[in-house]
Write a protein that holds these residues in place. Sequence first.
Motif, PDB file in Angstrom:
ATOM      1  N   ASP A  46      53.492   1.969 -43.000  1.00  0.00           N
ATOM      2  CA  ASP A  46      52.498   2.702 -43.284  1.00  0.00           C
ATOM      3  C   ASP A  46      51.277   1.916 -43.167  1.00  0.00           C
ATOM      4  OD1 ASP A  46      51.264   4.390 -45.255  1.00  0.00           O
ATOM      5  OD2 ASP A  46      50.576   2.575 -46.633  1.00  0.00           O
ATOM      6  N   GLU A  97      59.658   9.185 -43.464  1.00  0.00           N
ATOM      7  CA  GLU A  97      58.551   9.665 -42.526  1.00  0.00           C
ATOM      8  C   GLU A  97      59.118  10.147 -41.189  1.00  0.00           C
ATOM      9  OE1 GLU A  97      54.928   7.644 -42.302  1.00  0.00           O
ATOM     10  OE2 GLU A  97      54.002   9.505 -41.180  1.00  0.00           O
ATOM     11  N   TRP A 120      56.136   9.684 -49.274  1.00  0.00           N
ATOM     12  CA  TRP A 120      56.546   8.598 -48.771  1.00  0.00           C
ATOM     13  C   TRP A 120      55.247   7.431 -48.859  1.00  0.00           C
ATOM     14  CZ3 TRP A 120      58.173  12.438 -45.528  1.00  0.00           C
ATOM     15  CH2 TRP A 120      57.089  13.207 -44.687  1.00  0.00           C
ATOM     16  N   ASP A 121      54.387   8.019 -48.691  1.00  0.00           N
ATOM     17  CA  ASP A 121      52.907   7.009 -48.748  1.00  0.00           C
ATOM     18  C   ASP A 121      52.855   6.627 -50.275  1.00  0.00           C
ATOM     19  OD1 ASP A 121      51.891   7.489 -46.162  1.00  0.00           O
ATOM     20  OD2 ASP A 121      51.291   9.595 -46.937  1.00  0.00           O
ATOM     21  N   ASP A 171      58.675   5.065 -46.402  1.00  0.00           N
ATOM     22  CA  ASP A 171      57.748   5.012 -45.202  1.00  0.00           C
ATOM     23  C   ASP A 171      57.853   3.648 -44.257  1.00  0.00           C
ATOM     24  OD1 ASP A 171      55.618   4.940 -43.334  1.00  0.00           O
ATOM     25  OD2 ASP A 171      54.009   5.640 -44.531  1.00  0.00           O
TER      26      ASP A 171
HETATM   27 CA    CA Z   1      51.932   6.658 -44.611  1.00  0.00          CA
END
Ligand code: CA
Length: 263
Positions: free
Chosen positions: A90, A71, A213-214, A87
């Motif tokens: 997050d 990210e 990436w989430d 990530d």
């Molecule tokens: Ca995220």
Amino acid sequence: MMTLNKSFAESVIAIAEKAAAFISSSHGNVKAGEIVTKDLNSLVSYVDTGSEKIIIEGLKNILPESGFLAEEGTTARTDAEYIWIIDPLDGTTNFLHQIPVYAISIALQYQGEIIFGLVYEVNRQECFYALKGQGAFLNHNKISVNEAAFADTLIATGFPYYDFSKTKAYLEVLEELMKGTRGIRRMGAAAVDLAYVACGRFNGFYEYSLAPWDVAAGALLVREAGGVVTDFKGGEDWLHGKSIVVGSNQTHAQLLQLLEEKF
Ligand code: CA
Ligand code: IPD
Ligand code: CA
């Protein structure tokens, strides 16, 4: 292909633990002037970038030829056989507001397929990981999704915060869920939402406008825990396609029906 086993998982977990220690040591220390607004309501600080640096340095030692999609800007060799999707933090908004729900998400793709996923929940030090074909685990104990009658389900979601183009449909779905389920939660960290579906705390989760990436690691967690993962149309375009709905078999089917009807 590298050997996909518990000791491989442990080598990635050790890197996540190092990044998590850095994140924890910074909790409450970020000053207003150190927060940068990337886009509408999308914040970042030296903690996100510092965590990413620790993770990338560590992962390079595990698979030197791999590519990266992360990210905070580390995108490299995206045509490689192995690609890490990361990530580094997050739940940044939670972190910056000192709300203790945030995680590190690390997935590994091999020839376009996600084969490993790790979600490390920093505050509770809960380590969720999945190995393709071998199951999903929480602190090394096998986990599975939770099937329940719809009226008894707890559903997670993320509220739209920058893409308001589908707000009407979103609110209609929310209204149906308020009336038809045990309740709705907005944790503020999609990776945590997905991990909690995998271990049965939530029965389902849906959100739109998420990035790869989430969801990359958490989606494998859900599948390996026996759950279903699709986009809002019931298709496979959930990694890059910006919509995802997951759950135990029955909950996923019910959520999908509602989403198809309203969106
Ligand atoms: Ca995220
Ligand atoms: C965010 C969180 C949040 C979700 C957002 C994501 P970030 O990630 O997962 O729950 O609603 O869409 O962008 O920015 O904290 O890494
Ligand atoms: Ca992030």
